[in-house]
Design a protein around this motif. Sequence first.
Motif, mmCIF file in Angstrom:
data_model
loop_
_atom_site.group_PDB
_atom_site.id
_atom_site.type_symbol
_atom_site.label_atom_id
_atom_site.label_comp_id
_atom_site.label_asym_id
_atom_site.label_seq_id
_atom_site.Cartn_x
_atom_site.Cartn_y
_atom_site.Cartn_z
ATOM 1 N N ARG A 19 -38.964 -36.138 18.335
ATOM 2 C CA ARG A 19 -38.165 -36.502 17.151
ATOM 3 C C ARG A 19 -38.409 -35.255 16.368
ATOM 4 O O ARG A 19 -39.393 -34.763 16.696
ATOM 5 C CB ARG A 19 -38.403 -37.684 16.433
ATOM 6 N N LYS A 63 -43.321 -30.835 17.514
ATOM 7 C CA LYS A 63 -44.448 -29.862 17.923
ATOM 8 C C LYS A 63 -45.113 -29.373 16.674
ATOM 9 O O LYS A 63 -46.344 -29.098 17.108
ATOM 10 C CB LYS A 63 -43.494 -28.728 18.260
ATOM 11 N N PHE A 64 -44.774 -29.515 15.490
ATOM 12 C CA PHE A 64 -45.446 -29.160 14.359
ATOM 13 C C PHE A 64 -46.766 -30.119 14.383
ATOM 14 O O PHE A 64 -47.610 -29.718 13.887
ATOM 15 C CB PHE A 64 -44.850 -29.279 13.010
ATOM 16 N N VAL A 65 -46.392 -31.382 14.374
ATOM 17 C CA VAL A 65 -47.371 -32.556 14.358
ATOM 18 C C VAL A 65 -48.499 -32.452 15.455
ATOM 19 O O VAL A 65 -49.812 -32.193 15.309
ATOM 20 C CB VAL A 65 -46.933 -33.958 14.573
ATOM 21 N N ILE A 67 -45.903 -41.859 20.187
ATOM 22 C CA ILE A 67 -44.766 -41.358 19.165
ATOM 23 C C ILE A 67 -43.900 -39.897 19.263
ATOM 24 O O ILE A 67 -42.829 -39.919 19.270
ATOM 25 C CB ILE A 67 -45.401 -41.357 17.656
ATOM 26 N N LEU A 68 -44.761 -39.120 19.633
ATOM 27 C CA LEU A 68 -44.383 -37.742 19.790
ATOM 28 C C LEU A 68 -43.502 -37.396 20.988
ATOM 29 O O LEU A 68 -42.530 -36.728 21.035
ATOM 30 C CB LEU A 68 -45.372 -36.646 19.733
#
Lengths: 291, 290
Positions: free
Chosen positions: A96, A100-102, A91-92
Amino acid sequence: MNRKGFWIALFLMPTILIFLLIYAVPVFTVVFTSFFDYRGFSGRMTFIGLINYIQLFTSDSSFKKALGNTLIWILLQSTVHVAIGTILALILAKKRFGWKFVRTSYMIPNIISASALGVIFLNVFNPTYGIVNSIIKIFGNKNINTNWFFDYNTAFFTVTITWLIYAGLITILVLAEIMSIPESVFEAAKIDGASDFKINIYIILPMLRNILATCVILAATSMLKEFELIFLTTKGGPADLTLNLPLYLYKTALIENNFGYANTIGTVLIIMGVITIALVTKLFKFGESDV
Amino acid sequence: MRSLATKKNYKSEKIRGIRIFTSSFSILFQLIIVAISILPIVWIFFSSFKTNGEILNSSLSLPKHWNFYGYINAFKISPLHKFYANSIIIAVTSTILNVFFVGMASYVIARFNFKFKKVILITLSLSLFLPMTSLIHPVYMTINKIGLYDTKAGLILVYTALGLPTTLFLLNSYFLSIPKDIEEAAYIDGAGFFRTFIQIIVPVARPGFATAAVLQFLLSWNEFLYAIVLTNSKENRTIPVALSYFTSQFSFNYTSLFAAIVMVSLPSIILFALMQEQVVSSLTAGSVKG
């Protein structure tokens, strides 16, 4: 010996000495003393052959429970845990908004001390003020007072959760591998009209074989080392329900001071590590080239 | 022709349906991941400013007043400053020793050919897969025998060893990626072996050393099992052990416990946040090549 040879030897010396002292000699000691009756601090050892092993595998119910739990956790960790981390990486990889936060958030439980994490979960699942029961109270069951870590029905599940769903390291490793795949591969697939889902399944996943093998080895062998998250929460209870091999070894060595027996468990752990790596290597044809 | 066109239309609608499903799934999945990762820590952080009564009665609300009693009390009821100092001394020293010694070995292994090179590399690599929990007793005996039980030096030695495989792999692959003519020029200029390593190689390989150092520091700062096995006095225990001391002796004082958790975790989180790009890129470069 020439001058260069002297320097090479000198540069290797400290690492080899540390390796011998903390790895090589201890491994030898573990295997050697597993054939002895060796308890307490008198240093007296009696050779008893395979008696420790026989006792371990035939009449020790705690060992059976610990071995069973460790095997279940290895299996779960090398499948569910790796799958969660890989799905997030896929997904990363689309980069999207906020990816980077996730990624950073997901790494936090992996980089803080496992002892801190253990105490955090002890409070998160606390029956009276824990965040889990507090949230359940808002969304329905107002009278919930499940004691997650210490209830016979929930203890195993709760302990498992504390590591199973935190696959930040897997995500980072797989994500980097996906990003190293040349852009042209995706473009070719898109021109052929393949959906994102199909690209993931038929193109990306097969290219990840080697990194997935690494991840499965890391995940599986981490379960041979897991200690803090059990020691600081359930301590293996209730009634050995959440006992694993490292914790049982710790108890046998440091509480009962039965060193020969503890090192028999240690030998089993080392052998399990070797088998795990051999099995995964074979299963994934690890290290062989893709062409 | 017509049938082909309708078929294509049908297909593109189906693809759009799948796309909507996968994109909503991916958003939900990411939300859950973020929630399970940071909610527990954020909750502990806010709770550390609450009173015991607030924690027990309204556990999900924000603190009414931001007070630091939990933090002040944490230092009063345990020698937390001592544990902090121990952790810093042990983590910094083991990081310097590990990166320096293992760096020297990795450099030689990556750059030179010598007898038994392969055997040495493979033997050292075995340490990566060894479950260190299996070695509790012999490591304890070894440390005892050389007179380092319950000393900072004992923990420093063991932590230096625990990080050996990671540092070896990281730096080995880093040295392999540096062009060889850099140091050959130095040798031609007549610089010695050791001076070339310190003045030429170490500066060039700084990113690799930095990553290895961050990982080694985190390992030593976070380590718990060998800290409880190899020490028994407040004089030498580290900050992760302080937490177990809190849970057993002051389990009624939630605020201080939460404050202690924050103080244990925060250095790791800050260090990782500052260095993460560096760590992530070197980690993956190492794993891809190694």
